[in-house]
Design an enzyme around this catalytic site. Structure first.
Site, mmCIF file in Angstrom:
data_model
loop_
_atom_site.group_PDB
_atom_site.id
_atom_site.type_symbol
_atom_site.label_atom_id
_atom_site.label_comp_id
_atom_site.label_asym_id
_atom_site.label_seq_id
_atom_site.Cartn_x
_atom_site.Cartn_y
_atom_site.Cartn_z
ATOM 1 C CB SER A 70 31.646 29.180 12.671
ATOM 2 O OG SER A 70 32.462 30.287 12.967
ATOM 3 N NE ARG A 86 27.846 27.068 9.243
ATOM 4 C CZ ARG A 86 28.213 27.063 10.513
ATOM 5 N NH1 ARG A 86 29.466 26.814 10.830
ATOM 6 N NH2 ARG A 86 27.334 27.328 11.459
ATOM 7 C CG ASP A 118 36.342 17.816 15.474
ATOM 8 O OD1 ASP A 118 37.017 18.838 15.671
ATOM 9 O OD2 ASP A 118 35.140 17.743 15.796
ATOM 10 C CG HIS A 119 37.392 21.673 13.343
ATOM 11 N ND1 HIS A 119 36.626 20.969 14.229
ATOM 12 C CD2 HIS A 119 36.552 22.591 12.785
ATOM 13 C CE1 HIS A 119 35.389 21.432 14.203
ATOM 14 N NE2 HIS A 119 35.317 22.418 13.334
ATOM 15 N NE ARG A 123 35.177 30.016 12.042
ATOM 16 C CZ ARG A 123 35.057 29.772 10.735
ATOM 17 N NH1 ARG A 123 35.465 30.661 9.857
ATOM 18 N NH2 ARG A 123 34.559 28.645 10.285
ATOM 19 C CG ASP A 176 31.538 23.377 16.066
ATOM 20 O OD1 ASP A 176 32.645 23.417 15.510
ATOM 21 O OD2 ASP A 176 30.464 23.213 15.448
HETATM 22 C C1 MIC Z 1 32.368 25.517 11.150
HETATM 23 O O1 MIC Z 1 31.642 24.603 10.769
HETATM 24 O O2 MIC Z 1 32.378 26.645 10.627
HETATM 25 C C2 MIC Z 1 33.298 25.256 12.334
HETATM 26 C C3 MIC Z 1 34.671 25.274 11.802
HETATM 27 O O3 MIC Z 1 33.022 24.004 12.871
HETATM 28 C C4 MIC Z 1 33.050 26.354 13.382
HETATM 29 C C5 MIC Z 1 33.981 26.299 14.514
HETATM 30 C C6 MIC Z 1 35.267 27.025 14.340
HETATM 31 O O4 MIC Z 1 35.419 27.838 13.438
HETATM 32 O O5 MIC Z 1 36.155 26.781 15.181
HETATM 33 C C7 MIC Z 1 31.627 26.352 13.967
HETATM 34 O O6 MIC Z 1 30.711 25.878 13.352
HETATM 35 O O7 MIC Z 1 31.415 26.921 15.052
HETATM 36 FE FE1 SF4 Z 2 33.264 20.148 11.442
HETATM 37 FE FE2 SF4 Z 2 31.933 22.475 11.484
HETATM 38 FE FE3 SF4 Z 2 31.937 20.931 9.298
HETATM 39 FE FE4 SF4 Z 2 30.627 20.142 11.416
HETATM 40 S S1 SF4 Z 2 30.190 21.954 10.204
HETATM 41 S S2 SF4 Z 2 31.944 18.878 10.166
HETATM 42 S S3 SF4 Z 2 31.919 20.865 13.084
HETATM 43 S S4 SF4 Z 2 33.695 21.967 10.215
#
Ligand code: MIC
Ligand code: SF4
Length: 644
Positions: free
Chosen positions: A533, A379, A64-65, A535, A119
């Protein structure tokens, strides 16, 4: 004494440790999820465990990313993930099927079960009474292998909801109110549990919105009871068989309780550039806007999109505004297409994007220079949108659409009669883009593209740590600062050497070069270091560049665990004032660090540049100490494995 719902579920899943706040507890994990940006490393690490098939009740791999596919990298990753899932017993949600949290809520989440996801917004499933945690990919890999999830037992913050939301006020305003009151650090060490009469008036997508953004509070997770409303949603999904009623004991006690009268809330908005920078919409009303984005795992449900379409029907997006919409799932997308709402959106001038994370993770749609972007996302950390110095506001779909129509930030209550939408009797059952694992795994070949590089195992912790302070940063540094996302960087998630060249570049573009030249060193952080996140790349990439320890005023939960998992020492100042004394460029030495760690939790760091010492604490459990000594969790697991 009555128990909270969170503690009941934890007790049922406890396999070791103690359910007592602050103590380490190990929980059995029923389900796991990964997404592509964090999934590749999770699966590469799972592979090294040598387990032939996942041992969970259900594991799902979502894509999805990384959907832009500006080069071969992401497409290669998708193929790797699909073949890996088929081989190891994992369901695969194909690219375009939607955002992991939205699809999981629709098709897989189960009240009373545990879920671990790579995530940070995995707690979205808490909207239907599931105990769901975000974690680094390695922790998820271990859970897929049947290992428990270790965490520090959280306290429980009870949120007593009363009343009913007024017109034009919705779930996003509830969680923005929580952020206004508690800040991005306010939930650290807590599970947020919602209870009270007010819960009943919230449908499941609304509860999921609130649980989703508990991540922004820093909370371990968030949870709602499972009640008649949960049953109604599951029935509409054709999944009523998984429903169980769940609630806290009537005499449950919480470590803390806060009261929210839903009837007294008003439209709220988080201003740039932190999700807790919350004010009433009316205070910033009139601000000219360049972009409005609808979507993300917070606000992309069927109900959200129907509201958006209803508000825009017969109208046109203001000429100053570029408006995008990313549906949360293909289920939602199909339904709005069939019922005509999509046509209303297109006719109004909305730019329709794919079902996925999209602009939320900086994959396209970067706003213009100094242009205000109003988003229904979760965010707004600096630069996350892809535009340096961005001005991103976070709000409800109602506020976002009112703003898109007027071209300035607008309190939706100005629009008159609100749009009424209700949950459908039946959601469209669309599982044809979810591929079950192969019956005969031996026939499946795992396809690896050239972008997929092995993750090197670190050495065990040496006796002495020495090096320079490479970087000193302030409070609330997010993982977006440490290892940014966005269209240029995200495709490199399975290529650690290339990814590490982007470490901290949003804060100091010289960081990767300096770290390499100095052979690594230390980072000094403020409060809540590593928020945001899950990550693990935010620990892996600095470690790859030789970062040996992070010394901070305090850490965010998931990042702290990720540092431990990759053998980077997380240290906290015992005297907060010492944060001001240590300077970037100082040379630090931690002598006999192995012995010091084994002896106790406080020890001394020598600053040989300034000729002084500071005391630090290592807030690790004895298991975590052994992990750090071994040089990380994978080394630790290998050292535990019985020798043949
Ligand atoms: C985000 O919203 O920052 C992400 C991208 O979904 C991350 C996951 C990632 O960086 O792989 C998260 O929320 O954990
Ligand atoms: Fe995707 Fe992270 Fe954004 Fe949710 S917050 S939509 S998981 S990038």
């Amino acid at each position: 004494m009555g128990r909270s719902l969170a503690y009941k579920i934890m007790e049922e899943h406890r396999v070791a440790g103690e359910l007592s706040p602050g103590r380490e507890v190990a929980l059995r994990i029923d389900q796991t999820l990964t997404q592509d940006a964090s999934g590749t490393t999770a699966y590469l690490q799972f592979e090294t465990l040598g387990i032939p098939r996942v041992r969970t009740e259900l594991s799902v791999s979502y894509v999805d990313h990384n959907l832009l596919q500006t080069g071969f990298e992401s497409a290669d990753d998708h193929r790797f993930l699909q073949s890996f899932a088929a081989r190891y017993g994992i369901y695969f949600s194909r690219p375009g099927n939607g955002i992991c949290h939205q699809v999981h809520l629709e098709r897989f989440a189960r009240p009373g079960r545990t879920l671990l996801g790579s995530d940070s917004h995995t707690p979205t499933a808490g909207g239907m009474g599931m105990l769901a945690f975000g974690a680094g990919g390695l922790d998820v890999a271990v859970a897929m292998g049947g290992g428990p999830y270790y965490l520090t037992t959280p306290r429980v913050l009870g949120v007593h909801l009363t009343g009913k939301l007024p017109p034009w006020v919705s779930a996003k305003d509830v969680i923005l109110e929580m952020l206004r009151r508690l800040s991005v650090k306010g939930g650290v060490g807590y599970i947020v549990e919602y209870f009270g009469d007010g819960v009943r008036s919230l449908d499941i997508p609304s509860r999921a919105t609130i649980a989703n953004m508990g991540a922004e509070l820093g909370a371990t997770t968030s949870i709602f009871p499972s009640d008649e409303e949960t049953l109604r949603y599951l029935r509409a999904q054709g999944r009523e068989d998984v429903w169980v009623p769940l609630a806290a004991d009537p005499d449950a006690t919480y470590d803390e309780v806060i009261e929210i009268d839903l009837g007294h809330l008003e439209p709220l908005i988080a201003c740039p550039s932190s999700p807790d920078n919350v004010v009433p919409v009316r205070e910033v009303a009139g601000t000219p806007v360049a972009q409005v984005c609808i979507g993300s795992c917070t606000n992309s449900s069927y109900l959200d999109l129907m509201k958006v379409a209803g508000m825009l029907r017969g109208r046109t997006v203001h000429p100053r505004v570029s408006m995008t919409l990313s549906p949360g799932s293909r289920q939602v997308y199909t339904m709005i297409a069939r019922n005509g709402a999509l046509a209303d959106l297109i006719a109004a001038g909305v730019r329709i994007l794919e079902a996925g994370c999209g602009p939320c993770v900086g994959m396209g749609q970067a706003p213009p220079t100094k242009g205000v972007s109003v988003r229904t996302f979760n965010r707004n950390f600096p630069g996350r949108s892809g535009t340096p110095g961005d001005l991103v506001y976070l709000c409800s779909p109602e506020t976002a659409v009112a703003t898109a129509i007027k071209g300035v930030i607008t309190d939706p209550r100005e629009l008159g009669e609100p749009i009424q939408v209700s949950l459908p009797e039946r959601f469209e059952p669309v599982d044809n883009m979810i591929i079950p694992p192969a019956n005969d795994p031996s026939q499946v070949e795992i396809i690896r593209g050239p972008n997929i590089k092995p993750i090197p195992l670190p050495d065990p912790l040496p006796d002495t740590l020495a090096g320079e302070v490479l970087l000193k940063v302030g409070d609330n540094i997010s993982t977006d600062h440490i290892s940014p996302a966005g269209a240029n960087v995200l495709p490199l998630r399975s290529n650690l050497p290339a990814l590490s060249e982007h470490t901290f570049t949003r804060v100091d573009p010289t960081f990767p070069r300096r770290a390499r030249e100095k052979g690594g060193g230390f980072i000094i952080g403020g409060q809540n270091y590593g928020q945001g996140s899950a990550r693990e790349h935010a620990a892996l990439a600095p470690r790859y560049l030789g970062v040996k320890a992070v010394i901070a005023r305090s850490f965010a939960r998931i990042h702290h665990a990720n540092l431990v998992n990759f053998g980077v020492l997380p240290l906290v100042f015992t005297d907060d004032a010492d944060y001001d004394r240590l300077q970037q460029g100082d040379r630090l030495v931690i002598p006999d660090v192995r012995a010091a760690l084994q002896r106790g939790d406080t020890f001394v760091i020598r600053d040989t540049t300034q000729g002084m010492s500071v005391q630090v604490r290592c807030q690790l459990t004895s298991r975590q100490v052994r992990i750090v000594l071994a040089g990380g969790l994978l080394n630790f697991i290998r050292s535990q494995a019985p020798t043949a």
